[in-house]
Design an enzyme around this catalytic site. Structure first.
Site, short mmCIF file in Angstrom:
data_model
loop_
_atom_site.label_atom_id
_atom_site.label_comp_id
_atom_site.label_asym_id
_atom_site.label_seq_id
_atom_site.Cartn_x
_atom_site.Cartn_y
_atom_site.Cartn_z
CB SER A 150 -0.72 -0.06 1.18
OG SER A 150 -1.67 1.22 1.10
CE1 TYR A 163 -4.21 -1.78 5.09
CE2 TYR A 163 -3.57 0.35 4.24
CZ TYR A 163 -3.85 -1.09 4.27
OH TYR A 163 -3.96 -1.54 2.94
#
Length: 251
Positions: A150, A163
Site C-alpha cells: 500500500s 495499517y
C-alpha cells in the site's frame, strides 16, 4: 514485439496460482483476470458468502480451473488445511499473490486484540504463505511471489498508524525476500496501490465510485493489470516495485 495476447498470457496459462484474500476486491479481480488467461487459480477468504459468489463469478470467464476453500489466514490449522488443498488440487504452486489484508486505524482507535489480529493477517499471513510457497517453488527451481502492499507505507498517514505499520513491514519484507530467494529462480514483486475502491474503505460505495469518476480513486482491476504486468516478464526481467496512484490523489 510478439502478439500482446501471447506476451501477457505466456507465464499464466496452466500455471498454478494461489491468491490469498481472493474473494473480494483486488484479489478477486486478479483471480478473474488470471483465470481468463488460462491460469489454474486457487482462492480463499473468511466469508463463505463472498467465497461462493467469487467462485461463481470467476468461473464465468475462466479458461483455467478455479477452486479454493473458506479459511482464515490467521489460524494455523486453517493454513495447514489450505496448503493440503493446494497440494491436492493444484499439485504445487508456481505463483503466489499475497493480498489478504484488513484495514486499521490508529493505536488510539484499535483494541489490543484487534491490533494483534490485523498484524497476524497483514504481516504474518504474508510471511507464512511466502514461506510455504518458497519451499514448493525451490523444489522445481522457479516461481513468482507478488506482495500487494500500500502507498500507506510511503504516506504514513496519522489516521492509520496500525495499517501503516503492517504495510511498511511488507515493503521491507518484499525487498529482503527478493534477495533471499532470487538465486533459487524465484521472483518477488511488490505492488503499492493508492486509494482503491473496496470494502476496506470506510466511505460508502457510492462515494467511492464518485471519487473514481473524479480520478481520485482506482478500481481493483487497475491493480490486477499491474499484477499481470509483473508476471508477464521474461526470466531475465524482474519488476521489483510498482506504485499505482489515482491521477488526482496527491501523495
Amino acid at each position: 514485439m510478439k502478439n500482446l495476447s501471447d506476451y501477457f498470457g505466456r507465464n499464466i496459462n496452466r500455471k498454478r496460482i494461489v491468491i490469498t484474500g481472493g474473494t473480494t476486491g483486488i484479489g478477486k479481480d486478479t483471480a478473474e483476470l488470471l483465470a481468463s488467461l488460462g491460469g489454474n487459480v486457487f482462492i480463499f477468504g473468511r466469508d463463505k458468502d463472498d467465497f461462493d459468489q467469487a467462485i461463481a463469478d470467476i468461473k464465468q470467464q475462466a479458461e483455467g480451473d478455479v477452486c479454493g476453500i473458506t479459511a482464515d489466514i490467521t489460524r494455523r490449522e486453517d493454513i495447514e488445511l489450505i496448503w493440503q488443498e493446494i497440494d491436492q488440487t493444484l499439485g504445487g504452486i508456481d505463483i503466489l499473490i499475497n493480498n489478504a489484508a484488513l484495514p486499521a486505524g490508529g493505536i488510539n482507535d484499535e483494541e489490543y486484540e484487534n491490533i494483534k489480529y490485523i498484524i497476524d493477517t497483514n504481516v504474518i499471513g504474508y510471511i507464512s504463505f511466502a514461506k510455504e510457497a518458497v519451499i514448493r517453488m525451490k523444489a522445481h527451481g522457479h516461481g513468482h511471489i507478488v506482495n500487494i502492499g500500500s502507498m500507506s507505507a510511503e504516506v504514513k498517514e496519522e489516521t492509520g498508524t496500525v495499517y501503516v505499520a503492517t504495510k511498511s513491514a511488507i515493503r521491507g519484507f518484499s525487498a529482503a525476500l527478493r534477495k533471499e530467494v532470487n538465486s533459487e529462480g524465484i521472483k518477488v514483486s511488490h505492488i503499492e496501490p493508492g486509494s482503491v475502491i473496496s470494502d476496506m474503505q470506510p466511505a460508502p460505495k457510492e462515494e467511492q465510485w464518485d471519487k473514481m469518476k473524479k480520478m481520485e480513486m482506482l478500481k481493483a482491476e487497475d491493480i490486477a493489470m499491474s499484477v499481470l504486468f509483473c508476471l508477464s516478464q521474461p526470466l531475465r526481467c524482474d519488476v521489483v516495485t510498482i506504485q499505482v496512484r489515482p491521477h488526482l490523489q496527491i501523495i
